[in-house]
Motif scaffolding. Structure first.
Motif, mmCIF file in Angstrom:
data_model
loop_
_atom_site.group_PDB
_atom_site.id
_atom_site.type_symbol
_atom_site.label_atom_id
_atom_site.label_comp_id
_atom_site.label_asym_id
_atom_site.label_seq_id
_atom_site.Cartn_x
_atom_site.Cartn_y
_atom_site.Cartn_z
ATOM 1 N N THR A 121 -1.292 4.096 -2.227
ATOM 2 C CA THR A 121 -2.985 4.213 -1.813
ATOM 3 C C THR A 121 -2.412 3.733 -0.631
ATOM 4 O OG1 THR A 121 -2.826 3.235 -4.241
ATOM 5 C CG2 THR A 121 -5.025 2.832 -3.126
ATOM 6 N N MET A 142 -7.658 -3.903 4.610
ATOM 7 C CA MET A 142 -8.041 -4.205 2.910
ATOM 8 C C MET A 142 -9.518 -5.098 2.600
ATOM 9 S SD MET A 142 -4.827 -5.092 0.873
ATOM 10 C CE MET A 142 -3.031 -3.092 1.579
ATOM 11 N N ALA A 161 0.963 -0.848 -0.174
ATOM 12 C CA ALA A 161 -0.272 0.104 -0.301
ATOM 13 C C ALA A 161 0.477 1.527 -0.151
ATOM 14 C CB ALA A 161 -1.131 -0.238 0.464
ATOM 15 N N GLU A 162 2.147 1.377 0.939
ATOM 16 C CA GLU A 162 2.674 2.656 1.005
ATOM 17 C C GLU A 162 3.667 2.636 -0.726
ATOM 18 O OE1 GLU A 162 7.209 3.691 3.381
ATOM 19 O OE2 GLU A 162 5.384 1.915 4.674
ATOM 20 N N PRO A 168 -5.307 1.590 2.684
ATOM 21 C CA PRO A 168 -5.481 0.252 2.963
ATOM 22 C C PRO A 168 -6.598 -0.183 2.410
ATOM 23 C CG PRO A 168 -3.653 0.383 4.244
ATOM 24 C CD PRO A 168 -4.150 1.529 3.716
ATOM 25 N N TYR A 219 -6.872 -6.893 -1.121
ATOM 26 C CA TYR A 219 -6.269 -8.252 -1.271
ATOM 27 C C TYR A 219 -7.123 -10.057 -1.836
ATOM 28 C CZ TYR A 219 -2.981 -11.567 -0.796
ATOM 29 O OH TYR A 219 -1.082 -12.470 -0.642
ATOM 30 N N MET A 271 -7.629 -0.491 -0.693
ATOM 31 C CA MET A 271 -7.637 -1.704 -1.759
ATOM 32 C C MET A 271 -8.070 -3.138 -1.640
ATOM 33 S SD MET A 271 -3.578 -1.216 -1.496
ATOM 34 C CE MET A 271 -2.986 -2.299 -1.938
#
Length: 200
Positions: free
Chosen positions: A145, A168, A140-141, A147, A152, A150
Motif C-alpha cells: 500500500t 502517512m 507499507a512495502e 504510504p 498510523y 495509509m
C-alpha cells in the motif's frame, strides 16, 4: 473524528497502530522505570540507553525494561472499542499492522494474553524505533500500500512524527495526558468507533 486538516474523508487503503497506550493498556509506568534506572525524565528510554558507554549499564537497563514490559504484557487489556475495531476492519478486508517500540518477546506475551489477530507486527527488534519512519516504510512495502493511502494511529508524539516522516496520515488516540500533541496530528479520535465509521 476531529480533523486538523482537510482531505481525510474517505477510508484508507491500510491502517497501522501503535500497541501500548493505543490498542492495549499494559499499565507501563515509564516514570518508575526511569526512577529505578536513574534515567532523566522526559527522554526516551531507548534514546538514553544509546548514550551509555558502559556495556554493563546497557545490559542492566535492557533487563529492567524487559522486566517491566513482560509484566505489563501479561496484564494487558484492550482499550475500549479496540478489539471491535480490529474485527470490523477484518470484515472489510482492510490490511492492518502494528508498529511498536516494545520488544518482540513482550509483544508475543501480549498476543498470547489477548489474541491480537494481526499478522504483521514490527517491534524494536525488527526496525529502528519510532520516531524513525523505517518501520512504517517496511509495513507499507509488505502490505503493498502506498504510504499516502495509509494512516498510523498512536497516542504519543513519536507516533505522529513517524507517520508524518513516512508520508502517512498521523492519527492521535486522545487520552487525558496527550492534549499537547493534538496540533501535530492530522486527525484525533477519542474512541475507536470513530474509525469504524470510515468503513461501512
Amino acid at each position: 473524528m476531529e480533523m486538523n486538516t482537510g482531505g481525510l474523508t474517505g477510508p484508507f487503503g491500510a491502517i497501522a497502530f501503535d500497541l501500548d497506550g493505543t490498542l492495549v493498556d499494559s499499565g507501563l509506568d515509564f516514570f518508575a522505570i526511569r526512577e529505578e534506572l536513574g534515567f532523566p525524565q522526559g527522554i526516551g528510554l531507548l534514546e538514553h540507553i544509546a548514550t551509555l558507554s558502559d556495556p554493563a549499564a546497557v545490559a542492566h537497563a535492557h533487563a529492567v525494561i524487559h522486566r517491566f514490559e513482560m509484566a505489563g504484557a501479561r496484564r494487558a487489556t484492550w482499550m475500549p472499542g479496540a478489539q471491535e475495531l480490529l474485527l470490523h476492519l477484518k470484515a472489510f478486508d482492510v490490511p492492518v499492522a502494528i508498529l511498536t517500540r516494545n520488544s518482540r518477546e513482550a509483544v508475543a506475551a501480549t498476543d498470547a494474553a489477548l489474541g491480537l489477530g494481526i499478522e504483521l507486527i514490527l517491534t524494536r527488534d525488527d526496525a529502528p524505533p519510532k520516531p524513525d519512519p523505517g518501520g512504517l516504510a517496511l509495513i507499507a512495502e509488505q502490505l503493498g500500500t502506498a504510504p499516502d493511502r495509509m494512516t498510523y494511529v498512536g497516542d504519543y508524539v513519536d507516533d505522529l512524527t513517524a507517520a508524518r516522516r513516512a508520508g502517512m496520515a498521523a492519527g492521535l488516540y486522545r487520552n487525558e495526558r496527550n492534549a499537547r500533541f493534538v496540533g501535530q496530528a492530522d486527525y484525533v479520535i477519542r474512541h475507536f468507533n470513530e474509525l469504524q465509521q470510515l468503513w461501512r
